[in-house]
Design an enzyme around this catalytic site. Structure first.
Site, PDB file in Angstrom:
ATOM      1  CB  CYS A  40      65.961  -8.811 -14.964  1.00  0.00           C
ATOM      2  SG  CYS A  40      67.168  -7.986 -13.775  1.00  0.00           S
ATOM      3  CG  ASP A  42      66.871  -2.781 -14.180  1.00  0.00           C
ATOM      4  OD1 ASP A  42      66.277  -2.235 -14.689  1.00  0.00           O
ATOM      5  OD2 ASP A  42      68.158  -3.489 -13.978  1.00  0.00           O
ATOM      6  NE  ARG A  44      68.585  -0.259 -15.177  1.00  0.00           N
ATOM      7  CZ  ARG A  44      69.464  -0.511 -15.488  1.00  0.00           C
ATOM      8  NH1 ARG A  44      70.764   0.217 -15.650  1.00  0.00           N
ATOM      9  NH2 ARG A  44      70.320  -1.697 -14.463  1.00  0.00           N
ATOM     10  CG  HIS A  96      68.066  -5.986 -18.290  1.00  0.00           C
ATOM     11  ND1 HIS A  96      69.779  -4.896 -18.052  1.00  0.00           N
ATOM     12  CD2 HIS A  96      68.456  -6.809 -17.168  1.00  0.00           C
ATOM     13  CE1 HIS A  96      69.461  -5.004 -16.893  1.00  0.00           C
ATOM     14  NE2 HIS A  96      68.405  -6.120 -16.183  1.00  0.00           N
ATOM     15  CB  CYS A  99      71.934  -7.953 -15.760  1.00  0.00           C
ATOM     16  SG  CYS A  99      70.630  -8.870 -14.446  1.00  0.00           S
TER      17      CYS A  99
END
Ligand code: CO
Length: 214
Positions: A40, A42, A44, A96, A99
């Protein structure tokens, strides 16, 4: 503008050369990563850091909700280059928990253009509508869709002509299903690992049985 990032970059490159003066010179002429990471976008979920790998060790493709679409030339090109040219041994699809893309797809949120991209996740949601609706807790339901989405995207990787052709000519490449926990920094194997064409259906069935029925 963005001076602090240039400063960070100088410090980082100095740190790297302190540890190994020839580090960048060695990377200049070749990359020989053994792994392709499909994860992803993302912020993080930084691929290299999670598995503690150095530059040159991990080939990476990231998009919102780690989706592998049959006609996405971007993802397919990364996959083809990784398999045919770099000859990676492992492809890791890593979702993850928590998400935002998955949650938006689950809740029919209207965020803009991205809603169209997340339609692919809604296809997964639709496929598992009954077991998902049976989960009362919102977070658990969303996290279940995160897991199911990884398994579905592993199937999509395996069904590409790139992987099918690689297996047909005897090239060894394994496709893995992982999920990452934002809360503890730990990666978990969802148990679906496919190394040959004939194993796909069985691996898929047993992964889904474990995720949906256990
Ligand atoms: Co995400």
């Amino acid at each position: 503008m963005l001076d602090h990032l240039f400063q960070n970059n100088i410090h980082w490159s100095e740190r790297m050369t302190d540890q190994d003066p020839a580090f960048f010179q060695k990377l200049l002429n070749q990359q020989t990563p053994e792994y392709l990471w499909i994860g992803c976008a993302d912020s993080r979920v930084p691929a290299n850091e999670i598995v503690d790998l150095m530059p040159g060790e991990l080939f990476v493709h990231r998009n919102v909700a780690n989706v592998v679409v049959h006609t996405d030339l971007n993802c397919l090109s990364v996959l083809q280059y990784a398999v045919d040219v770099l000859k990676v041994k492992h492809i890791i699809v890593c979702g993850h928990y928590g998400c935002g893309g998955i949650r938006a797809a689950l809740n029919n949120d209207r965020l803009g253009l991205i809603d169209n991209w997340l339609r692919h996740v809604q296809d997964v949601r639709k496929k598992y509508e009954a077991p998902l609706l049976a989960i009362a807790d919102d977070t658990h339901r969303s996290d279940k869709l995160c897991e199911l989405n990884v398994v579905e995207q592993v199937v999509n990787v395996c069904e590409t002509t790139i992987i099918q052709d690689a297996w047909a000519r005897g090239q060894q490449v394994a496709v893995h299903s992982w999920i990452y926990g934002l809360n503890n920094g730990r990666v978990q194997d969802l148990g679906m690992c496919v190394t040959e064409r004939d194993a796909l259906l069985g691996a898929y069935d047993s992964a889904i049985r474990k995720l949906v029925h256990d």
